[in-house]
Structure formats: structure tokens, C-alpha cells
Design an enzyme around this catalytic site. Sequence first.
Site, PDB file in Angstrom:
ATOM      1  N   HIS A   1       0.868  -1.176   0.000  1.00  0.00           N
ATOM      2  CA  HIS A   1       0.000   0.000   0.000  1.00  0.00           C
ATOM      3  C   HIS A   1       0.902   1.223   0.000  1.00  0.00           C
ATOM      4  O   HIS A   1       2.135   1.093  -0.042  1.00  0.00           O
ATOM      5  CB  HIS A   1      -0.966  -0.017   1.184  1.00  0.00           C
ATOM      6  CG  HIS A   1      -0.317   0.069   2.532  1.00  0.00           C
ATOM      7  ND1 HIS A   1       0.616  -0.838   2.992  1.00  0.00           N
ATOM      8  CD2 HIS A   1      -0.472   0.968   3.550  1.00  0.00           C
ATOM      9  CE1 HIS A   1       0.988  -0.531   4.212  1.00  0.00           C
ATOM     10  NE2 HIS A   1       0.356   0.574   4.573  1.00  0.00           N
TER      11      HIS A   1
ATOM     12  N   HIS B   1       1.142   3.943   2.257  1.00  0.00           N
ATOM     13  CA  HIS B   1       1.497   4.696   3.448  1.00  0.00           C
ATOM     14  C   HIS B   1       2.994   5.022   3.403  1.00  0.00           C
ATOM     15  O   HIS B   1       3.811   4.210   2.942  1.00  0.00           O
ATOM     16  CB  HIS B   1       1.167   3.906   4.710  1.00  0.00           C
ATOM     17  CG  HIS B   1      -0.249   4.089   5.174  1.00  0.00           C
ATOM     18  ND1 HIS B   1      -0.848   3.250   6.074  1.00  0.00           N
ATOM     19  CD2 HIS B   1      -1.176   5.039   4.858  1.00  0.00           C
ATOM     20  CE1 HIS B   1      -2.088   3.653   6.307  1.00  0.00           C
ATOM     21  NE2 HIS B   1      -2.304   4.737   5.572  1.00  0.00           N
TER      22      HIS B   1
ATOM     23  N   ASP C   1       5.399   5.072   5.482  1.00  0.00           N
ATOM     24  CA  ASP C   1       6.412   4.218   6.102  1.00  0.00           C
ATOM     25  C   ASP C   1       6.712   2.975   5.277  1.00  0.00           C
ATOM     26  O   ASP C   1       7.599   2.195   5.617  1.00  0.00           O
ATOM     27  CB  ASP C   1       6.010   3.835   7.531  1.00  0.00           C
ATOM     28  CG  ASP C   1       4.661   3.154   7.630  1.00  0.00           C
ATOM     29  OD1 ASP C   1       3.711   3.635   6.986  1.00  0.00           O
ATOM     30  OD2 ASP C   1       4.541   2.144   8.361  1.00  0.00           O
ATOM     31  N   HIS C   2       5.998   2.830   4.150  1.00  0.00           N
ATOM     32  CA  HIS C   2       6.258   1.731   3.218  1.00  0.00           C
ATOM     33  C   HIS C   2       6.818   2.221   1.882  1.00  0.00           C
ATOM     34  O   HIS C   2       7.187   1.407   1.040  1.00  0.00           O
ATOM     35  CB  HIS C   2       4.982   0.926   2.967  1.00  0.00           C
ATOM     36  CG  HIS C   2       4.479   0.212   4.178  1.00  0.00           C
ATOM     37  ND1 HIS C   2       4.550  -1.154   4.337  1.00  0.00           N
ATOM     38  CD2 HIS C   2       3.924   0.689   5.320  1.00  0.00           C
ATOM     39  CE1 HIS C   2       4.052  -1.494   5.519  1.00  0.00           C
ATOM     40  NE2 HIS C   2       3.661  -0.391   6.122  1.00  0.00           N
TER      41      HIS C   2
ATOM     42  N   HIS D   1      -6.645  -2.914   5.765  1.00  0.00           N
ATOM     43  CA  HIS D   1      -5.847  -2.013   6.593  1.00  0.00           C
ATOM     44  C   HIS D   1      -6.582  -0.696   6.847  1.00  0.00           C
ATOM     45  O   HIS D   1      -6.406  -0.086   7.887  1.00  0.00           O
ATOM     46  CB  HIS D   1      -4.498  -1.753   5.907  1.00  0.00           C
ATOM     47  CG  HIS D   1      -3.553  -0.923   6.712  1.00  0.00           C
ATOM     48  ND1 HIS D   1      -3.382  -1.075   8.081  1.00  0.00           N
ATOM     49  CD2 HIS D   1      -2.706   0.087   6.352  1.00  0.00           C
ATOM     50  CE1 HIS D   1      -2.485  -0.214   8.507  1.00  0.00           C
ATOM     51  NE2 HIS D   1      -2.072   0.503   7.492  1.00  0.00           N
TER      52      HIS D   1
ATOM     53  N   ASP E   1       0.625  -4.471   6.144  1.00  0.00           N
ATOM     54  CA  ASP E   1      -0.149  -3.898   7.236  1.00  0.00           C
ATOM     55  C   ASP E   1      -1.594  -4.359   7.096  1.00  0.00           C
ATOM     56  O   ASP E   1      -2.215  -4.176   6.047  1.00  0.00           O
ATOM     57  CB  ASP E   1      -0.110  -2.369   7.178  1.00  0.00           C
ATOM     58  CG  ASP E   1       1.204  -1.802   7.668  1.00  0.00           C
ATOM     59  OD1 ASP E   1       2.151  -2.587   7.866  1.00  0.00           O
ATOM     60  OD2 ASP E   1       1.291  -0.575   7.847  1.00  0.00           O
TER      61      ASP E   1
ATOM     62  N   HIS F   1       6.914  -4.933  11.596  1.00  0.00           N
ATOM     63  CA  HIS F   1       6.075  -3.741  11.776  1.00  0.00           C
ATOM     64  C   HIS F   1       5.473  -3.778  13.183  1.00  0.00           C
ATOM     65  O   HIS F   1       4.253  -3.713  13.370  1.00  0.00           O
ATOM     66  CB  HIS F   1       4.984  -3.694  10.703  1.00  0.00           C
ATOM     67  CG  HIS F   1       4.328  -2.342  10.569  1.00  0.00           C
ATOM     68  ND1 HIS F   1       3.358  -1.910  11.429  1.00  0.00           N
ATOM     69  CD2 HIS F   1       4.505  -1.351   9.674  1.00  0.00           C
ATOM     70  CE1 HIS F   1       2.946  -0.703  11.078  1.00  0.00           C
ATOM     71  NE2 HIS F   1       3.639  -0.336  10.011  1.00  0.00           N
TER      72      HIS F   1
END
Length: 303
Positions: A68, A70, A72-73, A160, A183, A247
Site C-alpha cells: 500500500h 502509506h 512508512d512503506h 488495513h 499492514d 512492523h
Amino acid sequence: MTHPDLAPIRVTLLGTGTPQPDIERFGSATLIQAAGLNLLFDAGRGASLRLTQAGCPLGALHAVFFTHFHSDHTAGFADVYTSGYIPAPFGKRRKPLRIFGPEGIEEFAEGMQMAFRGDVRERAIQSLPVEATRLVPSRISEGVVFDEHGVRVTAFGTYHHDFAPTYGFRIDHAGFSVVLSGDTAADPRVGDAARDCDLLVHEVAAIHPSMQDDAFFRDVVMKGHTSPEEAAAIFSGARPRLAVFTHIVQIPGGAMGPSVQSILDRTALGYDGTVIPGQDLMTLDIGESGVHVSSALAEQAHA
């Protein structure tokens, strides 16, 4: 026993952290190496540094897969992309880089190339192959999204959040399998994809008791993540050879959040198999003898 270097699949946890800046746990990223392919799954903060520490040149990646979008990815992808086409030993990519992801992957690729047009233009004097600066996006849906050299990547849906699709991935090669949850809240589709797999890499989140009534953490954060008890139920149904947490969300109350050990203890109440906490640069070599685990960071610290 299969020597780790000869294992059919090697998994390296490049980043096991969260949006919280943490020098010990970088942003979400996992490297899977099989049949001579280097496949990167997510590219969070510091992915380029961890790839280098793992001995994988940035220009040697064959494809990148996103669960996805986000930050932090994805935040580390800019460096993976741009440093990969620099004609130096750490780069030297000569072909377009393929990236796979949910709806929006085309927009992501276009924006990334637009942001670094100046970099490409200024590096043109370095005999930079124009093809190496291109990104080739592929939008994924549930099913097989990559099948080359005997390595098959299958995407499956997860939950998520409400506003966009998210995915996990199963990687199969030579009769062995790895599942990455990405996630996700507790989702039976993860368990279905991971049934009897060799390695299940699953996210986890725990909240300090003092914060149980905080609306943001209770209704937003925890709604999209998996508690230790929920992870135990998924593991019990899937029965992987080894389960690894990544994570690792530790929502604090005051200065301290739930410890990793407390997360493992809570999981053990509902699952009798082996579960270990992932660490950045932990390698997991999958072969006939099982899953061989080693920690590059620990080895470097004692070198």
C-alpha cells in the site's frame, strides 16, 4: 543440512519498524532472493541503506512490490530508485525498474519520475542510460502478479483501512513458500494464503492498557492492525513452519510501550508454534532442513 547460502529462498528483513523514527528499526521493507532474483517488498525509510548492508546493490533489484502507499512503506523508495541508476558499483541499473502495487501505482511512478527529472538531466553527462531512469508500473489485483524463473508472487487482499485496497503477498519457489501480511487488521485471507507455508512474516500491534480508551489509538490505529491474540488465531489456522513479527507497533502509555516480550507472551497464550520477533537485517534461509535464522546486525555488533 542445507547451507544457508544455497537455500532456495532467502528472506532479509530490511525494515521492521513503523512510522515512528527509530535507528534500530527502519521503515517496512523486505528483500526476497530466489533463483537469482532480487525482489523488494515495500521500501520504507532507510531501505537503500539496509539493502547495501545486506550486500544487494541498488541497481540489482529486479522488481519492487508495494502492499500500500502509506509513507512508512514508500518513503525510502526515492533513494532506491535514483541511486540505483547512478553508474557506480552500488547502482549500475541499465534497465527500467518494474514496480507493482495497488490502484495508484501509475500515479506514484509518474510523480517519482517527475520529481527527479532534474537529477536525471544533471547526471546525463555521466553516460547515464536513459532506460535505467524509467519506472514501469503494474497495477495489481488478487492473483498471480509475477511468475518468472520459477518464482511466483501471488497477491491477496487485506484490510488495513477503508479508503483504498491493500495487499499481502505469497512467494513460492522450488516447493517452498513465504507469506508477507503487509499492514493489516486480523484478516482470514492472510491465514488462507499462509496455510502450511514455510515462513509467515506478519505485522503486530499492542497498546498499553492506559491508552485503551484513547479514541485515536483504539478506533483508528488498532482498527487497521493485528493484536497478539488475533495473530495467534491466524497462526493456529495457518500452522507455518515459522512465524515472525514485523512492523511491531508498541503504543505507549506514558514513556513506555508494551515490550516485545509481552507481545510474544500474549501470542503464546493462543498459539503453541514458534514465533520470533523480527529485527532489521535478520536473514531467514528456507530449505529442506527448515528455516535458518541469523541476525546480521548482531553479527556486526560482535565483529
